[in-house]
Motif scaffolding. Sequence first.
Motif, mmCIF file in Angstrom:
data_model
loop_
_atom_site.group_PDB
_atom_site.id
_atom_site.type_symbol
_atom_site.label_atom_id
_atom_site.label_comp_id
_atom_site.label_asym_id
_atom_site.label_seq_id
_atom_site.Cartn_x
_atom_site.Cartn_y
_atom_site.Cartn_z
ATOM 1 N N PRO A 312 0.829 -1.210 0.000
ATOM 2 C CA PRO A 312 0.000 0.000 0.000
ATOM 3 C C PRO A 312 0.863 1.259 0.000
ATOM 4 O O PRO A 312 1.800 1.397 0.793
ATOM 5 N N VAL A 313 0.554 2.188 -0.902
ATOM 6 C CA VAL A 313 1.375 3.377 -1.076
ATOM 7 C C VAL A 313 0.564 4.432 -1.799
ATOM 8 O O VAL A 313 -0.362 4.112 -2.546
ATOM 9 N N ALA A 314 0.907 5.693 -1.577
ATOM 10 C CA ALA A 314 0.271 6.766 -2.341
ATOM 11 C C ALA A 314 1.146 8.003 -2.309
ATOM 12 O O ALA A 314 1.699 8.356 -1.255
ATOM 13 N N MET A 315 1.263 8.646 -3.455
ATOM 14 C CA MET A 315 1.813 9.998 -3.475
ATOM 15 C C MET A 315 0.834 10.912 -2.748
ATOM 16 O O MET A 315 -0.376 10.705 -2.785
ATOM 17 N N LEU A 316 1.347 11.943 -2.099
ATOM 18 C CA LEU A 316 0.469 12.956 -1.546
ATOM 19 C C LEU A 316 0.046 13.876 -2.683
ATOM 20 O O LEU A 316 0.907 14.444 -3.374
ATOM 21 N N ARG A 317 -1.255 13.970 -2.893
ATOM 22 C CA ARG A 317 -1.803 14.735 -4.013
ATOM 23 C C ARG A 317 -2.682 15.876 -3.514
ATOM 24 O O ARG A 317 -3.299 15.779 -2.450
ATOM 25 N N ILE A 322 -6.432 14.395 -7.651
ATOM 26 C CA ILE A 322 -7.165 13.125 -7.575
ATOM 27 C C ILE A 322 -8.540 13.256 -8.207
ATOM 28 O O ILE A 322 -9.073 12.305 -8.795
ATOM 29 N N ALA A 323 -9.143 14.442 -8.142
ATOM 30 C CA ALA A 323 -10.464 14.629 -8.752
ATOM 31 C C ALA A 323 -10.420 14.423 -10.263
ATOM 32 O O ALA A 323 -11.425 14.046 -10.881
ATOM 33 N N GLN A 324 -9.256 14.663 -10.867
ATOM 34 C CA GLN A 324 -9.110 14.503 -12.314
ATOM 35 C C GLN A 324 -8.474 13.161 -12.692
ATOM 36 O O GLN A 324 -8.169 12.919 -13.858
ATOM 37 N N LEU A 334 -17.727 11.469 -9.450
ATOM 38 C CA LEU A 334 -18.203 12.845 -9.571
ATOM 39 C C LEU A 334 -19.297 12.935 -10.626
ATOM 40 O O LEU A 334 -19.307 12.163 -11.587
ATOM 41 N N HIS A 335 -20.233 13.849 -10.424
ATOM 42 C CA HIS A 335 -21.161 14.177 -11.496
ATOM 43 C C HIS A 335 -21.383 15.686 -11.531
ATOM 44 O O HIS A 335 -21.027 16.398 -10.589
ATOM 45 N N SER A 336 -21.948 16.147 -12.621
ATOM 46 C CA SER A 336 -22.101 17.588 -12.836
ATOM 47 C C SER A 336 -23.534 18.016 -12.575
ATOM 48 O O SER A 336 -24.483 17.293 -12.895
ATOM 49 N N ARG A 344 -20.697 27.976 -15.568
ATOM 50 C CA ARG A 344 -20.597 26.586 -16.017
ATOM 51 C C ARG A 344 -21.130 25.652 -14.937
ATOM 52 O O ARG A 344 -21.408 26.080 -13.811
ATOM 53 N N GLU A 345 -21.265 24.378 -15.301
ATOM 54 C CA GLU A 345 -21.760 23.393 -14.351
ATOM 55 C C GLU A 345 -20.724 23.129 -13.249
ATOM 56 O O GLU A 345 -19.541 23.464 -13.389
ATOM 57 N N LEU A 346 -21.184 22.507 -12.178
ATOM 58 C CA LEU A 346 -20.345 22.250 -11.015
ATOM 59 C C LEU A 346 -20.169 20.748 -10.828
ATOM 60 O O LEU A 346 -21.135 19.988 -10.914
ATOM 61 N N ALA A 347 -18.932 20.319 -10.571
ATOM 62 C CA ALA A 347 -18.684 18.916 -10.235
ATOM 63 C C ALA A 347 -18.934 18.707 -8.747
ATOM 64 O O ALA A 347 -18.437 19.471 -7.912
#
Length: 394
Positions: A312-317, A322-324, A334-336, A344-347
């Motif tokens: 288990p590992v992760a870069m700190l983002r 991460i949302a993209q 996510l949805h808009s 514009r619309e919101l995620a």
Amino acid sequence: MNALDGLYVVDLSHAIAGPTCTNMLVELGATVVKVEPPRVGDGFRHYTEHGGEPLLSIPFASINAGKRSVAIDLKTPAGVAILWQLIERADVLVENFRPGVLDRLGLSYAAIQARNPRLVMVSITGFGQAGPLADRGAYDHIAQAMSGIALLNAGPDGPQKIGMPIIDSFTGYLATIGLLAALRRRDATGVGEHVDVAMLDAALKLVNTTVSVHSYTGRTPGGTGNKGFRLVATSEFYPTGEGWIALGANNQPQVETLLRVLGHPELITDPRFASHQARVDHYAEVRAWLTEALSHWRAADLEAALAAARVPVAMLREVGEIAQHPHIAERGTLHSVELPGWDRELAVVGAGFATEPQPMAAVPVLGADTDAVLATLGIDAEARAQLRAEGAIG
């Protein structure tokens, strides 16, 4: 079919915890009627620094999309009378006033139950409906301070509050669980109930393991400071030569794999790495060694290597990174939604678990649904005009 199709919810809540609860109900298909004061609405509507509709902040939008906004002045008898009509047809009422506020409006749980015995009422407060602290107000960081979380999260500069409203949000999710449990009992017995949810209780639930260990040993695991339960240096955050990394080598096979990936298999037999207890006892030495070893890696390369080796590992983002991420896109996390008055619309984040996607209506402009909702109560246009003239509705 959505899980909560046909469920009618009256939402008297504001800010974050209560609206998070009703946001989850919308995600599952319920109809949520959000009752707000005319002209100003939920105070969270004003939390904006980005332009656009002044009564439709992005933080507000993130947890109120899909609800119907009805502007009613509960300081007027006519406004309270309209609220009673909504309550009489509702399955659920969610509120987060301080204890006693609804009682003074004649809307105690006993009065509500007498007129709608099947209704489930959820009350969200800082400290609950009873007890020595019940009359106190609370915000997220107040609950963090009271619960011990701020001290558990202490750093070199002292106690730190977690940088997002974690207690508010978790309180809302616990309220949803309690509400759904009460609805299941209601469906079996025909009788609703009053669900009492407190931010302090929610905060303690988050640190449940720490509470239990302290109750048994008299000690707080890890002491005061941001180690907490991270008692071994192989399961912490580290700077690398480029970026930060979170290591998750908790058990012996993972630690041995970590050492191999780092190019030092000879340390597998080193007494400092030989067992969990050894790594606890030699925490400072192991952390110092890892700090130096990881300084020769890029975080992205190390993440790829350890993930391939099943550690288990992760870069700190950043949140935006991460949302993209393609993983989030594939899962449909996510949805808009339409954000009236903005460009514009919101995620927004969906339910947070895999379920049938619920098409989400626009974020409600303050009072946008007042006429439509009141019409369903049999209040015609002429009567609504009179109520508006009297200031009972907006």
